[in-house]
Design a protein around this motif. Structure first.
Motif, PDB file in Angstrom:
ATOM      1  N   SER A  29       3.853   2.149   6.314  1.00 50.36           N
ATOM      2  CA  SER A  29       4.387   1.083   5.326  1.00 50.36           C
ATOM      3  C   SER A  29       5.433  -0.144   5.944  1.00 50.36           C
ATOM      4  O   SER A  29       5.606  -0.997   5.381  1.00 50.36           O
ATOM      5  N   ARG A  30       6.214   0.358   6.968  1.00 50.45           N
ATOM      6  CA  ARG A  30       7.106  -0.522   7.463  1.00 50.45           C
ATOM      7  C   ARG A  30       6.712  -0.929   9.094  1.00 50.45           C
ATOM      8  O   ARG A  30       6.911  -0.469  10.018  1.00 50.45           O
ATOM      9  N   ALA A  31       5.988  -2.152   9.003  1.00 49.67           N
ATOM     10  CA  ALA A  31       5.713  -2.716  10.058  1.00 49.67           C
ATOM     11  C   ALA A  31       6.929  -3.712  10.777  1.00 49.67           C
ATOM     12  O   ALA A  31       7.446  -4.412  10.329  1.00 49.67           O
ATOM     13  N   PRO A  32       6.902  -3.429  12.055  1.00 47.77           N
ATOM     14  CA  PRO A  32       8.158  -3.995  12.685  1.00 47.77           C
ATOM     15  C   PRO A  32       7.662  -5.599  12.940  1.00 47.77           C
ATOM     16  O   PRO A  32       6.598  -6.152  12.830  1.00 47.77           O
ATOM     17  N   GLY A  33       8.910  -6.408  12.903  1.00 47.19           N
ATOM     18  CA  GLY A  33       8.596  -7.719  13.284  1.00 47.19           C
ATOM     19  C   GLY A  33       8.530  -8.517  12.189  1.00 47.19           C
ATOM     20  O   GLY A  33       8.914  -8.136  10.847  1.00 47.19           O
ATOM     21  N   ALA A  34       8.231  -9.603  12.071  1.00 38.11           N
ATOM     22  CA  ALA A  34       8.371 -10.768  10.758  1.00 38.11           C
ATOM     23  C   ALA A  34       7.350 -10.321  10.020  1.00 38.11           C
ATOM     24  O   ALA A  34       6.261  -9.907  10.370  1.00 38.11           O
ATOM     25  N   ALA A  84      -2.705  -2.768  -8.715  1.00 37.44           N
ATOM     26  CA  ALA A  84      -3.297  -1.296  -8.918  1.00 37.44           C
ATOM     27  C   ALA A  84      -2.090  -0.441  -9.174  1.00 37.44           C
ATOM     28  O   ALA A  84      -2.180   0.703  -9.992  1.00 37.44           O
ATOM     29  N   THR A  85      -0.854  -0.653  -8.452  1.00 39.07           N
ATOM     30  CA  THR A  85       0.261   0.426  -8.684  1.00 39.07           C
ATOM     31  C   THR A  85       0.520   0.178 -10.103  1.00 39.07           C
ATOM     32  O   THR A  85       0.859   1.251 -10.745  1.00 39.07           O
ATOM     33  N   ARG A  86       0.533  -0.883 -10.714  1.00 42.56           N
ATOM     34  CA  ARG A  86       1.026  -0.862 -12.095  1.00 42.56           C
ATOM     35  C   ARG A  86       0.062  -0.376 -13.077  1.00 42.56           C
ATOM     36  O   ARG A  86       0.316   0.386 -13.971  1.00 42.56           O
ATOM     37  N   ALA A  87      -1.291  -0.662 -12.627  1.00 42.43           N
ATOM     38  CA  ALA A  87      -2.259   0.022 -13.376  1.00 42.43           C
ATOM     39  C   ALA A  87      -2.270   1.529 -13.680  1.00 42.43           C
ATOM     40  O   ALA A  87      -2.460   2.300 -14.568  1.00 42.43           O
ATOM     41  N   LEU A  88      -1.787   2.124 -12.232  1.00 46.91           N
ATOM     42  CA  LEU A  88      -1.705   3.601 -12.082  1.00 46.91           C
ATOM     43  C   LEU A  88      -0.624   3.630 -13.292  1.00 46.91           C
ATOM     44  O   LEU A  88      -0.534   5.045 -13.795  1.00 46.91           O
ATOM     45  N   GLU A  89       0.816   3.126 -13.293  1.00 48.39           N
ATOM     46  CA  GLU A  89       1.839   3.568 -13.771  1.00 48.39           C
ATOM     47  C   GLU A  89       1.562   3.503 -15.410  1.00 48.39           C
ATOM     48  O   GLU A  89       2.134   4.337 -16.219  1.00 48.39           O
ATOM     49  N   HIS A  90       0.760   2.725 -15.748  1.00 51.97           N
ATOM     50  CA  HIS A  90       0.626   2.493 -17.253  1.00 51.97           C
ATOM     51  C   HIS A  90      -0.639   3.410 -17.787  1.00 51.97           C
ATOM     52  O   HIS A  90      -1.139   3.612 -18.906  1.00 51.97           O
ATOM     53  N   LEU A 135       1.094  -1.257  -0.082  1.00 55.40           N
ATOM     54  CA  LEU A 135      -0.089  -0.033   0.024  1.00 55.40           C
ATOM     55  C   LEU A 135       0.979   1.295  -0.043  1.00 55.40           C
ATOM     56  O   LEU A 135       0.346   2.326  -0.636  1.00 55.40           O
ATOM     57  N   GLY A 136       2.041   1.253   0.617  1.00 55.84           N
ATOM     58  CA  GLY A 136       2.948   2.547   0.579  1.00 55.84           C
ATOM     59  C   GLY A 136       3.513   2.705  -0.966  1.00 55.84           C
ATOM     60  O   GLY A 136       3.592   4.139  -1.236  1.00 55.84           O
ATOM     61  N   ASP A 137       3.743   1.496  -1.636  1.00 47.85           N
ATOM     62  CA  ASP A 137       4.278   1.759  -2.674  1.00 47.85           C
ATOM     63  C   ASP A 137       3.200   2.300  -3.819  1.00 47.85           C
ATOM     64  O   ASP A 137       3.326   2.862  -4.586  1.00 47.85           O
ATOM     65  N   LEU A 138       2.051   1.672  -3.464  1.00 52.45           N
ATOM     66  CA  LEU A 138       0.799   2.327  -4.324  1.00 52.45           C
ATOM     67  C   LEU A 138       0.634   3.845  -4.173  1.00 52.45           C
ATOM     68  O   LEU A 138       0.358   4.808  -4.840  1.00 52.45           O
ATOM     69  N   LEU A 139       0.873   4.523  -2.830  1.00 49.12           N
ATOM     70  CA  LEU A 139       0.559   5.864  -2.578  1.00 49.12           C
ATOM     71  C   LEU A 139       1.739   6.621  -3.281  1.00 49.12           C
ATOM     72  O   LEU A 139       1.523   7.701  -3.607  1.00 49.12           O
ATOM     73  N   THR A 140       2.849   5.953  -3.411  1.00 51.98           N
ATOM     74  CA  THR A 140       4.176   6.743  -4.001  1.00 51.98           C
ATOM     75  C   THR A 140       3.767   6.992  -5.114  1.00 51.98           C
ATOM     76  O   THR A 140       4.009   8.081  -5.739  1.00 51.98           O
ATOM     77  N   VAL A 141       3.241   5.787  -5.942  1.00 50.66           N
ATOM     78  CA  VAL A 141       3.084   6.198  -7.281  1.00 50.66           C
ATOM     79  C   VAL A 141       1.901   7.118  -7.576  1.00 50.66           C
ATOM     80  O   VAL A 141       1.677   7.743  -8.634  1.00 50.66           O
ATOM     81  N   ALA A 142       0.665   6.838  -6.765  1.00 49.62           N
ATOM     82  CA  ALA A 142      -0.419   7.550  -6.948  1.00 49.62           C
ATOM     83  C   ALA A 142      -0.086   8.949  -6.929  1.00 49.62           C
ATOM     84  O   ALA A 142      -0.733   9.810  -7.553  1.00 49.62           O
TER      85      ALA A 142
END
Length: 485
Positions: free
Chosen positions: A344-349, A363-369, A314-321
């Motif tokens: 977007s950076r959750a601690p732990g495993a 969705a991220t790829r869709a926005l890029e294209h 989701l963090g990647d998606l917001l960056t592209v959006a």
């Protein structure tokens, strides 16, 4: 909450600041509450028995007596503060805290008469500063590796014993802020932000869109960055570093390189490789917001490790959006992406195999294209996208809250507020496009079961409740010139 602070050029310079009035006369009644010697006179309260210069000489004496090389930076400086909602601690209580902190840090272990020399100075009700010199009194160097994590563990004990507000655990997910020297260099060059900040945003966008390592490095070079690859013994790429053109050090003799790991917790090459997805067929924005809503539904009932991969996507998606948003809302979406970064950076495993993550990446790829569709689809298309993103961020906020990730919950809530403001702009184009400061509020609640596994039945629908205030992070004490920041 212990916080590593910058030291002064000399011990006495730092003492002069701590015992002085402060940058804005904010220091009140500066005095020593504890020290390596319990009978040490306080320069502020007994100036006839001890001066600041004399105290500096006493602290520096073990350093000056070292047989080997003297440390390049021999002053160790940490600030420790409690929350604004906590009761005011007494000098005796702060003395107990200081002694426990230097023990946890390895500066002066309990019962060690030859530990480093140190003092704890209090010049405000809610915090102290601990200053030590990095030379033991037996002529050896102290072992202080892991000092801050160990001090955070000690702080948790005081919070429990004294009923203080618990702070967020040290999870290494906070944004890496530019150092003071980096900010000053940017100001001298007339840049709007330090090189580290520019590189963080550029690398993050390339990482969000890359399909493999070659694609990632190519995207970096296409933006104009200088890129240096690191290869293992077999010739495979196992790391990278980037530099801004024109950003040089040592009188212009070499570029200033930043490895991915030094830019951000999740921008090392191994972490970026975890996020690669195969190239997808271009899709329009309608399909993008549908995928986002589907992913938000799945995130609402993700398990602890599955959800960590989902919020990263989701963090990647917001960056592209933010990069493809129409001009009327771009500032708000960019601010929301920046606010969500820590969420977007959750601690732990974590695991990066999940249906929600796959939909977010699609969705991220869709926005890029489909950037023209995103910009030219009109207000309804943009509004649908923004509302879908709000739903996804609300699901992420609820997921973090269920996992007791306090810092990430706050970051996600701020991002949701900014995206709602952007959605408002699509129906009121005459309003300003400058994002308002995000209130520390928690958005409407999504019901989430902590650490639940994915099930076949869809989760309950989003229900609206009035926003309520959430506790935000507690800043450290005010900075001084070349001191605590």
């Amino acid at each position: 909450m212990p916080k590593k602070a910058d030291s002064g050029e000399t011990t006495v310079d730092l003492l002069d600041y701590l015992f002085g009035p402060g940058d804005h006369d904010e220091h009140t009644d500066p005095h020593i509450v504890a020290a390596w010697d319990p009978d040490l006179p306080c320069p502020a309260r007994t100036p006839d028995r001890m001066t600041l210069a004399g105290l500096g000489l006493l602290l520096d004496a073990p350093v000056d007596a070292l047989r080997g090389p003297r440390p390049a930076e021999h002053v160790w400086h940490v600030s420790v503060r409690n929350a604004p909602t906590d009761r005011t601690l007494t000098d005796k209580e702060w003395a107990t805290v200081a002694a426990e902190m230097v023990h946890a840090a390895g500066i002066a272990p309990h019962g060690d008469e030859h530990g480093c020399r140190w003092v704890a100075v209090r010049h405000a009700p809610d915090h102290i500063h601990i200053v030590a010199t990095l030379a033991r009194q037996d002529g050896r160097h102290p072992r202080i590796r892991g000092d801050i994590p160990n001090m955070h563990t000690a702080a948790r004990t005081f919070e429990t014993a004294w009923g203080l507000e618990p702070m967020s655990p040290l999870d290494e997910t906070a944004r890496r802020a530019p150092a003071t020297g980096e900010k000053e260099k940017a100001a001298r060059r007339g840049l709007s932000e330090p090189a580290r900040a520019s590189l963080q945003s550029t690398v993050r966008q390339a990482a969000a869109l890359a399909t493999d390592t070659t694609d990632f490095l190519t995207r970096l070079r296409d933006t104009g960055l200088r890129v240096r690859e690191h290869h293992d013994e077999n010739g495979a790429v196992d790391g990278y570093a980037v530099a801004l053109p024109g950003d040089r050090a040592d009188h212009g003799s070499r570029p200033v390189w930043f490895s991915g790991r030094t830019l951000a917790y999740d921008l090392s090459l191994p972490r970026i490789r975890e996020r690669y997805e195969p190239a997808l067929t271009p899709a329009d924005i309608t399909r993008a917001h549908t995928r986002i809503r589907e992913a938000a539904t799945l995130l609402a009932r993700a398990g602890r490790t599955e959800g960590a991969g989902d919020v990263a996507a989701l963090g990647d998606l917001l960056t592209v959006a933010a990069a493809v948003s129409p001009a009327t809302v771009r500032a708000h979406v960019r601010a929301a992406a920046a606010a969500f970064e820590q969420a977007s950076r959750a601690p732990g495993a974590r695991t990066l195999d999940g249906t929600a993550r796959t939909r977010f990446k699609a969705a991220t790829r869709a926005l890029e294209h489909a950037p023209r569709t995103a910009r030219g689809g009109g207000a309804p298309a943009v509004l649908n996208l923004l509302l879908a993103l709000v739903e996804a961020i609300e699901a992420a906020t609820a997921w973090h809250r269920a996992q007791h990730h306090r810092a990430q919950t706050t970051a996600a809530a701020q991002a949701a507020v900014l995206l709602r403001q952007a959605a408002d702009l699509t129906t009121a184009p005459a309003r300003t496009t400058t994002p308002r400061p995000a209130a520390r509020t928690v958005p409407r609640t999504v019901r989430v079961t902590p650490a639940a596994e994915r099930g076949p039945a869809p989760p309950p629908p989003v229900t609206g409740v009035p926003p309520r205030h959430a506790n935000g992070p507690h800043p450290g004490p005010g900075p001084g010139p070349g001191r605590s920041r």
